[in-house]
Design an enzyme around this catalytic site. Sequence first.
Site, mmCIF file in Angstrom:
data_model
loop_
_atom_site.group_PDB
_atom_site.id
_atom_site.type_symbol
_atom_site.label_atom_id
_atom_site.label_comp_id
_atom_site.label_asym_id
_atom_site.label_seq_id
_atom_site.Cartn_x
_atom_site.Cartn_y
_atom_site.Cartn_z
ATOM 1 C CG ASP A 221 -1.825 1.209 1.262
ATOM 2 O OD1 ASP A 221 -2.397 1.531 0.206
ATOM 3 O OD2 ASP A 221 -1.942 1.876 2.310
ATOM 4 C CB SER A 222 0.226 4.767 -0.704
ATOM 5 O OG SER A 222 -1.017 4.799 -0.032
ATOM 6 C CB CYS B 105 -2.651 1.194 -2.804
ATOM 7 S SG CYS B 105 -2.805 2.920 -3.265
ATOM 8 C CD GLU C 195 -2.016 8.689 6.767
ATOM 9 O OE1 GLU C 195 -0.992 8.809 7.438
ATOM 10 O OE2 GLU C 195 -2.223 7.735 5.988
ATOM 11 C CB CYS D 208 -9.888 5.379 -0.353
ATOM 12 S SG CYS D 208 -8.420 6.011 0.476
ATOM 13 C CG HIS E 59 -6.450 6.128 4.582
ATOM 14 N ND1 HIS E 59 -5.659 5.432 3.696
ATOM 15 C CD2 HIS E 59 -5.602 6.811 5.397
ATOM 16 C CE1 HIS E 59 -4.388 5.698 3.958
ATOM 17 N NE2 HIS E 59 -4.331 6.523 4.981
#
Length: 269
Positions: free
Chosen positions: A15-16, A78, A157, A189, A191
């Site tokens: 993932d990023s 991702c 985040e 996504c 997140h």
Amino acid sequence: MPVLKTHQQPIGIFDSGLGGLTVAKAVLKLLPNEDIVYFGDTARVPYGTKSKDSIIRFSLQNADVLLEHKVKAIVVACNSSSSYALPALKRHVNVPVLGVIGPGVRKALAMTRSGRVGVVATPATVKSGAYQKQLLKQRPTCMIQAQACPLFVPLVEEGWFDRGVTVSVAQEYLRPIQRAKVDTLILGCTHYPLLKQTLKSILGPDVFLVDSAQEVALELQGLLAREGLLNASRHKAKNLFLVSDGPDHFRKLAGKFLGREIVLKKKSF
Ligand code: DGL
């Protein structure tokens, strides 16, 4: 690149950054016999605001990192990478590669009653049209409302899952989704599953939220079974986590999120 196809090799996930841990967690739960190598490209996160060329280049480098660890399959956790880099990745490596778009689309189409489906994702994922194309390919009559939500990743985040500012931002982003009267919303996504409660409180109980992590794990299980790559031997599975920057932040959050101590190393390009 010579790659041994053996069921004892680990599964690679990239993932990023941190977000792909939602996928890693689902894989660890469903496939407890499997060893995992996770790479989070924390030095270059976010991908969701970057160009197609950069996302493809980063994704191929991430796959190379995983191949150094002799992974038997690669999960592209991702969404931005899955949207742009899947064909290039499949050409680049000679192990099975699984992205997150297909599993999310299949679940959404299985759940929608009205055929009106929403997609929330990073600007890169929305711009790629990956979800829209897959949905229409599988159901040409499907009505799709896609919305880029660039502020969601930094809010997650920060750990601000349900703060006032997050609710206001979500209300703004979800307005077109609500106007389109979708009954199913793909969280496109890594997140966004962490914002599920906030999104649910705005959209109400009649909109089904598709969290692809679980679907990806199930599809990975099927893929490994078909390829004869499932590790059936009961053993204490080994998990290795690699990051390209800032291991301390990742260690703290990953340990908390996965509910276990992790072995973490820094990997520089
Ligand atoms: N992992 C990214 C995705 O799912 C979100 C974070 C980023 O923008 O890099 O698209």
